[in-house]
Design a protein around this motif. Structure first.
Motif, mmCIF file in Angstrom:
data_model
loop_
_atom_site.group_PDB
_atom_site.id
_atom_site.type_symbol
_atom_site.label_atom_id
_atom_site.label_comp_id
_atom_site.label_asym_id
_atom_site.label_seq_id
_atom_site.Cartn_x
_atom_site.Cartn_y
_atom_site.Cartn_z
ATOM 1 N N ALA A 13 11.746 0.945 1.954
ATOM 2 C CA ALA A 13 10.898 1.145 2.785
ATOM 3 C C ALA A 13 9.483 1.212 2.015
ATOM 4 N N ALA A 14 8.515 2.055 2.408
ATOM 5 C CA ALA A 14 7.333 2.062 1.518
ATOM 6 C C ALA A 14 7.101 3.300 0.999
ATOM 7 N N GLU A 15 5.860 3.001 0.031
ATOM 8 C CA GLU A 15 5.794 4.133 -0.985
ATOM 9 C C GLU A 15 4.157 4.775 -0.390
ATOM 10 N N GLN A 40 3.376 -9.249 -0.166
ATOM 11 C CA GLN A 40 4.681 -9.359 -0.553
ATOM 12 C C GLN A 40 4.737 -8.644 -2.053
ATOM 13 N N LEU A 41 3.895 -9.129 -2.782
ATOM 14 C CA LEU A 41 4.303 -8.682 -4.191
ATOM 15 C C LEU A 41 4.069 -7.223 -4.056
ATOM 16 N N ALA A 42 3.078 -6.629 -3.702
ATOM 17 C CA ALA A 42 2.884 -5.102 -3.459
ATOM 18 C C ALA A 42 3.941 -4.461 -2.868
ATOM 19 N N ASN A 43 4.427 -5.111 -1.717
ATOM 20 C CA ASN A 43 5.544 -4.490 -1.132
ATOM 21 C C ASN A 43 6.831 -4.242 -1.935
ATOM 22 N N ASP A 44 7.132 -5.380 -2.675
ATOM 23 C CA ASP A 44 8.248 -5.390 -3.281
ATOM 24 C C ASP A 44 8.111 -4.770 -4.704
ATOM 25 N N GLY A 45 6.781 -4.538 -5.018
ATOM 26 C CA GLY A 45 6.545 -4.020 -6.281
ATOM 27 C C GLY A 45 6.304 -2.364 -6.243
ATOM 28 N N ASP A 46 6.655 -1.959 -4.806
ATOM 29 C CA ASP A 46 6.425 -0.385 -4.512
ATOM 30 C C ASP A 46 5.014 0.070 -4.755
ATOM 31 N N VAL A 106 2.225 8.311 -6.463
ATOM 32 C CA VAL A 106 3.100 8.242 -5.150
ATOM 33 C C VAL A 106 3.732 9.612 -4.658
ATOM 34 N N ILE A 107 3.648 10.013 -3.623
ATOM 35 C CA ILE A 107 4.179 11.276 -3.099
ATOM 36 C C ILE A 107 5.336 11.119 -2.324
ATOM 37 N N ALA A 108 5.604 9.935 -1.796
ATOM 38 C CA ALA A 108 7.019 9.783 -1.140
ATOM 39 C C ALA A 108 7.267 8.334 -1.339
ATOM 40 N N LYS A 109 8.507 8.192 -1.612
ATOM 41 C CA LYS A 109 9.009 6.900 -1.803
ATOM 42 C C LYS A 109 9.955 6.325 -0.506
ATOM 43 N N ASP A 110 9.907 5.143 -0.231
ATOM 44 C CA ASP A 110 10.895 4.657 0.843
ATOM 45 C C ASP A 110 10.587 5.479 2.283
ATOM 46 N N ALA A 111 9.367 5.539 2.519
ATOM 47 C CA ALA A 111 9.083 6.416 3.744
ATOM 48 C C ALA A 111 9.016 5.651 4.624
ATOM 49 N N SER A 167 12.020 3.800 18.025
ATOM 50 C CA SER A 167 11.099 2.565 17.365
ATOM 51 C C SER A 167 11.053 3.260 15.996
ATOM 52 N N THR A 168 11.352 2.251 14.987
ATOM 53 C CA THR A 168 11.421 2.778 13.390
ATOM 54 C C THR A 168 10.856 1.694 12.858
ATOM 55 N N PHE A 169 10.052 2.221 11.834
ATOM 56 C CA PHE A 169 9.501 1.254 10.870
ATOM 57 C C PHE A 169 9.020 1.950 9.614
ATOM 58 N N ALA A 170 8.542 1.060 8.458
ATOM 59 C CA ALA A 170 8.139 1.726 7.284
ATOM 60 C C ALA A 170 6.882 1.928 7.223
ATOM 61 N N MET A 171 6.286 3.118 6.728
ATOM 62 C CA MET A 171 4.830 3.243 6.552
ATOM 63 C C MET A 171 4.403 2.134 5.919
ATOM 64 N N ASP A 172 3.017 2.083 6.334
ATOM 65 C CA ASP A 172 2.216 0.992 5.682
ATOM 66 C C ASP A 172 0.709 1.676 5.472
ATOM 67 N N VAL A 173 0.509 1.902 4.289
ATOM 68 C CA VAL A 173 -1.012 2.463 4.133
ATOM 69 C C VAL A 173 -2.038 1.464 3.529
ATOM 70 N N ASP A 174 -1.541 0.168 3.562
ATOM 71 C CA ASP A 174 -2.678 -0.817 2.990
ATOM 72 C C ASP A 174 -3.793 -0.959 4.284
ATOM 73 N N THR A 175 -4.973 -1.373 3.474
ATOM 74 C CA THR A 175 -5.938 -1.781 4.463
ATOM 75 C C THR A 175 -6.423 -3.078 4.454
ATOM 76 N N ALA A 176 -5.720 -3.972 3.486
ATOM 77 C CA ALA A 176 -6.345 -5.318 3.152
ATOM 78 C C ALA A 176 -6.861 -5.909 4.296
ATOM 79 N N SER A 177 -5.948 -6.003 5.328
ATOM 80 C CA SER A 177 -6.161 -6.970 6.479
ATOM 81 C C SER A 177 -7.433 -6.673 7.122
ATOM 82 N N TYR A 178 -7.916 -5.581 7.264
ATOM 83 C CA TYR A 178 -8.998 -5.182 7.791
ATOM 84 C C TYR A 178 -10.522 -5.818 6.969
ATOM 85 N N THR A 179 -10.011 -5.783 5.690
ATOM 86 C CA THR A 179 -11.540 -6.127 4.756
ATOM 87 C C THR A 179 -11.176 -7.710 4.591
ATOM 88 N N VAL A 180 -10.313 -8.319 4.652
ATOM 89 C CA VAL A 180 -9.998 -9.812 4.819
ATOM 90 C C VAL A 180 -10.878 -10.191 5.987
#
Lengths: 651, 213
Positions: free
Chosen positions: A517-519, A444-450, A476-481, A209-222
């Motif tokens: 991947a994700a920052e 998407q903007l934030a994803n693509d904008g690292d 940022v401590i890690a890129k493309d995590a 099972s492979t995925f990019a890290m996601d540290v966003d929380t926006a969905s919860y606050t929405v």
């Protein structure tokens, strides 16, 4: 002759055909300027010019105030920190822009639903799931506003076929149509996207099972905003991983290196059949505020008319004041705004001159259409001049996400965002407001904008984003995590990853370092929950968790891993870490809200029971307390909705 | 600002208030006029004219009466004017069924039942003033009285126009829809009401979980 037998029929069909044809169309251009220009009247003043001096002088008095103040019930109800009053002229002069954004964003591709090859499953459950998810997907390319409308007569009723008044809670809407938005949606068009729901996968078919890290929380606050307002969130707005990541996990930070991997597991309290819950937690290195790198920040602030709604711009200003207070003299800030056009309102200014920065922020007034493209371009140009080695250069977009970009669509913006991200100019997005809110584009903007994507619904959320997590947001401590979990097929028969649907990476690309991947920022945690089914009585390794990332300083790619064995499982859910128990409740809450196939046997009552118990275990954590309240409220909303439409009961 | 207040201020010549009314109503006005003229660019032009005209005409508006029918009256008149001006002059009227609106995705288009597109085609064959009556009644949800205000005619005229339009629609619809479709739509007398309801849901009801935009 025959018509007489079905006189009702034709009328309904006409209504349906008209609704289908007319509900979807909008003016493609901004009609207001020509109207304004065409008016022959002694009082011939542009509303914007008419308003500007008034607002300017009000701002000089240090009061953000308006000439024609209105109180939107929506604002006062939940946004304790928001501006309850705001100018109407703003909405007046603007927002035809949003129409185009509507059109643009409705052109986004159809939702992705896992094909049977993805599902990789021969089980009956998965087949049913596929039918279920395809039915969901055919519902529409992405969510429209609010809970799904399921009852046809209601949906096609004449009253609701009326177009949406702007400011959906504004009771001053149509006198014939009431104040209803289309199909009783709580807010007018928001844009969310259904990314599918991960299925159970047989480890025999695919053990990785492979995925990019996601540290966003926006969905919860929405979602919080929806529930506080008394609505169930749009199912498409729910990203399970962002719900879980909102909460503190109390992982130990790494003693050395960039990440620590935590794994634990317990029986799942949900799902009926014997499912286990595995929590994979990644804790990023913490960097003390004082050790954060100096930053050059360019705020790109949406001051288009839509930002005048619900006091959005007021909340932006208050939020930025919090952030500016955190700045150091060695940081720089520049400000670009955009309405109909982009405009530099503050050339790069040292963090020492807080007065000057704050003055520029508080002078902002909303108005005009939404030329996000021009605003971002100006912001990037300014940021480009500020790039220096050893400094963070970040563009921060604050907007409701309505990108009425005129001649070019979001794709061209995204291309540019990616290009700049390669040049170390990263982009964070902060969403404000609901009703015409474009979640898809902001993410998407934030994803693509690292960078990262946060949603601010209240001032305390702003404090969380801009004060408590500022270092994490900037440094940022890690890129493309990336994360890869390798399940042992002899021990684990099936697994399902909860969330991360739009972060999937092909298994074979885990070690392909060119895949974006994700920052991950300093101190960030990433938690992935798996539901697994174990083979009977086979002891041994359940899984190995690998993480792979690039060190932003050295550019070296690093990989670390950790194994997890069956004997490490806690055998009673109630004895597991309270944080794991909390995650179980949060994930199930999200699953129910997004109407996941896999949660159809669960209900809010069960979640409430777990949440209450965890709330006792973790007393003092206000997030948990708030969560418990939200689940209870969502349960009540669902309960009352269930009397009208079978929202939670899919079958 | 309440709509009522915006109207009062607009009557006093306040452009900002016009902006408020524009914001509240321009989409709806656009749709009414699109329903009548059936061309996107013309409907946009008409919408602009409507609000320009509104700014002076609103002084004649009696605030005790419902506003939308009164507003849509301007939209109807300008739309019909526009068609009259163009009659026999230029391009044919856009066929909405063949030119899906920009926001229609392939999925929606695929689900767009033949039935409804047949109805839309039939609408296109109506005379503009009849089409206006149908749009106001069945899309805007106006009552007969409100429709009378919006059309600027008497109640009896509304009734006869709607009646006539429906009859024409039935005829055109029957002619336009395929034999199969007609077969499935028009019920034999012997069917019980519940069966009729089932058939109706086949025609217009979305599948479970489908969202109606």
């Amino acid at each position: 002759m025959r018509e007489k037998e079905i006189p009702e029929f034709n009328e309904q069909l006409i209504e349906a055909a008209l609704a289908e044809e007319l509900n979807n169309i909008m003016p493609r251009r901004d009609l207001w300027p020509a109207v304004e220009a065409g008016i022959q009247s002694p009082a011939q003043k542009s509303p914007r010019r008419w308003l500007a001096p008034a607002l300017g002088s009000a701002a000089a008095l240090g009061v953000v105030m308006l000439v024609l103040a209105v109180t939107f019930p929506m604002v006062t109800r939940f946004s304790s920190g928001g501006d309850a009053s705001h100018s109407l002229a703003i909405m007046a002069s603007e927002s035809t822009g949003s129409a185009r954004a509507v059109l643009d964003s409705q052109r986004t591709p159809a939702p992705q639903v896992y094909s049977s090859t993805d599902a990789n499953s021969n089980s009956q459950a998965n087949k049913e799931y596929l039918a279920f998810s395809n039915a969901q997907a055919s519902a529409g390319p992405q969510g429209s506003a609010g809970p799904r409308a399921t009852s046809v007569p209601q949906a096609f009723s004449r009253v609701q076929a009326l177009s949406v008044p702007s400011g959906s809670d504004d009771q001053s809407g149509f006198s014939t149509g009431g104040s209803a938005t289309v199909n009783d949606a709580p807010y007018d068009a928001n844009f969310f996207k259904h990314y599918g729901v991960n299925p159970f996968i047989d480890t025999e078919d695919d053990r990785f099972s492979t995925f990019a890290m996601d540290v966003d929380t926006a969905s919860y606050t929405v979602a919080r905003r929806f529930v506080v307002d008394g609505h169930l969130p749009n199912p498409d707005s729910v990203r399970v991983e962002e719900f879980i990541n909102y909460f503190d996990q109390e992982y130990e930070p790494p003693a050395e290196g960039t990440f620590a991997i935590h794994i634990d597991g317990a029986p799942s309290p949900f799902g009926g059949e014997k499912r286990w819950l595995i929590r994979v937690g990644l804790q990023g290195r913490v960097i003390p505020t004082a050790e954060r790198k100096d930053a050059s920040l360019v705020f790109v602030i949406d001051v288009s008319g839509s930002m005048g709604r619900e006091g959005r711009l007021g909340l932006v200003k208050k939020s930025l004041r919090l952030l500016v207070d955190e700045l150091r003299p060695t940081d720089d800030v520049g400000i670009v705004v955009y309405g109909s056009h982009g405009q530099v309102v503050l050339e790069p200014t040292s963090g020492e001159d807080k007065e000057e920065i704050l003055n520029a922020i508080f002078k902002l007034t909303p108005g005009g259409s939404t030329n996000a493209e021009e605003g971002l371009r100006l912001g990037y140009q300014m940021a480009n001049r500020l790039v220096k080695p050893g400094r963070i250069t970040r563009v921060i977009l604050l907007s409701d996400g309505v990108a009425n970009v005129g001649r070019t669509g979001p794709d061209s913006i995204l291309r540019e965002v990616r290009r700049y991200a390669n040049d170390e100019i990263t982009l964070s997005t902060v969403g404000f407001g609901i009703g015409n809110f474009n979640d898809v584009l902001m993410e998407q903007l934030a994803n693509d904008g690292d960078g990262n994507y946060a949603y601010v619904d209240t001032l305390s959320q702003a404090r969380r984003v801009f004060v408590e997590n500022l270092t994490g947001m900037l440094q940022v401590i890690a890129k493309d995590a990336k994360v890869q979990v390798d399940f042992d097929p002899s021990v684990v028969s099936r697994y399902r990853l909860l969330g991360y649907e739009n972060r999937r990476i092909a298994d074979r690309d885990f070690r392909n370092d060119t895949v974006d991947a994700a920052e991950v920022g300093a101190g960030h945690t990433v938690t992935a929950l798996y539901e697994i089914k174990l083979s009977d009585d086979v002891q041994g390794r359940i899984a190995t968790v690998y993480i792979r990332y690039q060190d932003p300083e050295s550019g070296d790619v690093q990989e670390i891993s950790r194994e997890f064995h069956r004997k490490e499982l806690t055998t009673v859910f109630e004895e597991a870490s309270p944080r794991l128990q909390l995650d179980a409740a949060v994930a199930e809450y999200a699953e129910i809200l997004r109407e996941s196939y896999w949660a159809q046997d669960s209900n809010m009552e069960q979640v409430i029971a777990v949440a209450r118990r965890v709330n006792n275990l973790l007393s003092g954590d206000q997030d948990v307390e708030e969560f418990t309240g939200l689940v209870e409220k969502a349960g009540r909303i669902a309960g009352s909705a269930a009397n009208e439409t079978p929202l939670l009961d899919k079958r | 600002m309440e709509e009522q207040e915006a109207i009062l201020q607009c009557q006093a010549g306040n452009v900002v208030a016009l902006g408020v009314l524009f914001e509240l109503h321009h989409r709806s006005v656009f749709r009414t006029s699109y329903g009548i003229v059936r061309r996107h660019d013309l409907a946009e032009d008409v919408t602009q004219q409507v609000f320009i005209e509104l700014f002076t005409a609103i002084r004649r508006y009696d605030a005790r009466r419902p506003f939308p029918p009164w507003l849509h009256r301007i939209a109807v008149h300008r739309s019909l004017d526009e068609l009259r001006r163009r009659k026999g002059r230029d391009v044919p009227i856009e066929d909405a069924a063949e030119l899906p609106s920009p926001s229609t995705t392939p999925e929606q288009a695929a689900e767009d039942s033949e039935l409804r597109s047949a109805v839309r085609n039939a609408l296109g064959t109506l005379e503009p003033k009849h089409r206006a009556a149908v749009v106001l009644r069945y899309y805007q949800g106006f009552s007969e009285a409100e429709t009378a205000v919006a059309l600027g005619c008497r109640l009896g005229t509304v009734k006869s126009r709607v009646h006539y339009a429906l009859r024409r629609l039935r005829e055109n619809f029957a002619a336009l829809s395929s034999p199969l479709t007609t077969e499935m739509v028009i019920q034999p007398t012997s069917h019980r009401p519940s069966e009729t309801a089932d058939r109706m849901s086949w025609a217009g009801e979305p599948k479970p979980g489908e969202e109606i935009l």
